[in-house]
Design an enzyme around this catalytic site. Structure first.
Site, PDB file in Angstrom:
ATOM      1  N   PRO A 220       0.797  -1.233   0.000  1.00  0.00           N
ATOM      2  CA  PRO A 220       0.000   0.000   0.000  1.00  0.00           C
ATOM      3  C   PRO A 220       0.823   1.273   0.000  1.00  0.00           C
ATOM      4  CG  PRO A 220      -0.975  -1.601   1.486  1.00  0.00           C
ATOM      5  CD  PRO A 220       0.351  -2.175   1.053  1.00  0.00           C
ATOM      6  N   TYR A 221       1.999   1.254   0.628  1.00  0.00           N
ATOM      7  CA  TYR A 221       2.851   2.444   0.606  1.00  0.00           C
ATOM      8  C   TYR A 221       3.230   2.801  -0.827  1.00  0.00           C
ATOM      9  CZ  TYR A 221       7.110   5.250   1.086  1.00  0.00           C
ATOM     10  OH  TYR A 221       8.070   6.231   0.963  1.00  0.00           O
TER      11      TYR A 221
END
Length: 415
Positions: A220-221
């Protein structure tokens, strides 16, 4: 019977009496006028007194006006590890700097250091912003300040944490970048230097990574950063904004003069950078360093010193051109194994750090390193601090003299 009464259709006006050809005003009316005058004068004096207590009474704030020859840079996340080092360099280069930070990951102590180094009026100001996703609050900051450029660092930035709390990352990185970009567009701020990451590439099949390597993030980063990049690039298609996107690799080191360093929150240690983990192990805060094996031994990373990284941002600011986009990898071009990194950390700290090899973390990469040819060609930038042991030694020196980071953290209530 005659009616001598008279109907009065208007209120009685103040009448003067004639005494020997001279007009004489009714004493009661005169007293009423004097009282009102004195009251008004007192109120005016009180307002002036209150205004004089304001720093902006005698002259407008230098931060609210554009000044020829002075570049006013908004540094979001400027109280954080990388942002504070960037602010230091900008101030050394005689730029005007406004730091905006919510201190969730940053340190007020770093801002205090910068203010002590650059106390002159009009050089540095700090603005506490509870949430860059609050469009009204962000718009107020842009309304009250005349920015020439934005360096957007503010972001949560731990791969492991992003897999545990992905919505936090999409909000903090993607949504907040959109709000900042909208404010820039609304207020005519023409230059954006965006802090991105090699995490947008995911785990490419081919090394080294170039700017043309497909972006296939695996956590997700990286996904949130790529979404933010896409928003910026889509907006730029119909904009004359100067945009620079810097995708950098694993950051280490600290200010060579020992003024700033890395001081992550204790509760985030398990998600933090490997350098922080090495130092914690050297200080006995944790029992040892945990990493994972790859088919070739230990994972491969491209370690970039924070001083070099900041230099790349400054060069990007200098080279930014209206209507143009520059996208650059910021790394050394050399992959180092975790084993090599740990050996350098042992030598830098003088401590025999224990290493435990664990299964691979979700969302992590086996091998990542850059091809920095483009940034050398176009921005004349290349990494200078490439000695791992030396960079870690500088950072370790700061860590030893700052056992509690910048000291007790300062809590600021949201406005």
């Amino acid at each position: 019977m005659l009616n001598f009464s008279r109907t009065r259709t208007a209120p009685r006006s103040a009448r003067s009496l004639s005494l020997g050809g001279l007009d004489y005003v009714d004493p009661k009316t005169k007293s009423n006028y004097v009282g009102k005058f004195l009251l008004a004068a007192a109120l005016v004096a009180l307002c002036i007194l209150v205004l004089k207590q304001s720093p902006s009474f005698n002259s407008p704030s230098p931060f609210s006006n554009h000044e020829p020859g002075v570049t006013h840079v908004l540094v979001t996340g400027g109280a954080g590890y990388i942002g504070s080092h960037a602010a230091l360099r900008l101030l050394k280069d005689s730029h005007r700097v406004t730091i905006v930070d919510n201190l969730s990951r940053g340190n007020m102590g770093a801002v205090k250091v910068l203010k002590e180094l650059f106390p002159e009026p009009g050089r540095l100001q700090f603005i506490y912003a509870a949430d860059l996703g609050n469009a009204k609050a962000v718009n107020k900051i842009f309304t009250e300040n005349a920015f020439d450029a934005v360096m957007h660092f503010a972001a949560v930035a731990y791969v492991g944490e992003s897999t545990l709390d992905p919505l936090k990352y999409y909000h903090n990185i993607t949504s907040n970048t959109l709000v900042v970009l909208e404010a820039m567009a609304a207020h005519g701020v023409k230059t954006l230097i965006y802090s991105s990451t090699c995490a947008t590439y995911g785990e490419p099949e081919k090394m080294p990574i170039t700017e043309e390597t497909p972006q296939l993030p695996i956590n997700p980063y990286g996904k949130a950063k790529k979404m933010a990049e896409d928003i910026i690039l889509d907006f730029h298609k119909n904009s004359n904004m100067a945009v620079m996107i810097l995708r950098y690799f694993n950051v280490i080191g600290s200010d060579p003069d020992g003024r700033l360093g890395e001081a992550p929150r204790p509760e985030l240690r398990e998600h933090g950078r490997i350098s922080g983990a090495c130092f914690d192990a050297a200080r006995g805060i944790i029992p040892g360093l945990k990493t994972y094996k790859t088919p070739d031994g230990t994972c491969i990373r491209d370690y970039i010193d924070v001083t070099d990284l900041v230099d790349a941002h400054v060069k990007a600011l200098e080279k930014a051109m209206p209507g143009k986009v520059g996208i650059y990898n910021v790394g050394t071009g050399r992959g180092r194994s975790v084993k090599e990194f740990v050996e350098a950390c042992k030598k830098a700290t003088g401590v025999n750090i224990k290493v435990d090899f664990l299964p691979r973390r979700p969302g992590d990469y086996a091998e990542v390193f850059s091809d920095p040819s483009k940034i050398l060609l176009e921005l004349n930038w290349t990494a200078q601090y490439t000695n791992l042991q030396k960079s870690l030694g500088i950072a370790w020196k700061w860590q030893k003299s700052h056992h509690n980071g910048y000291g007790t953290s300062v809590t600021i209530a949201a406005p």
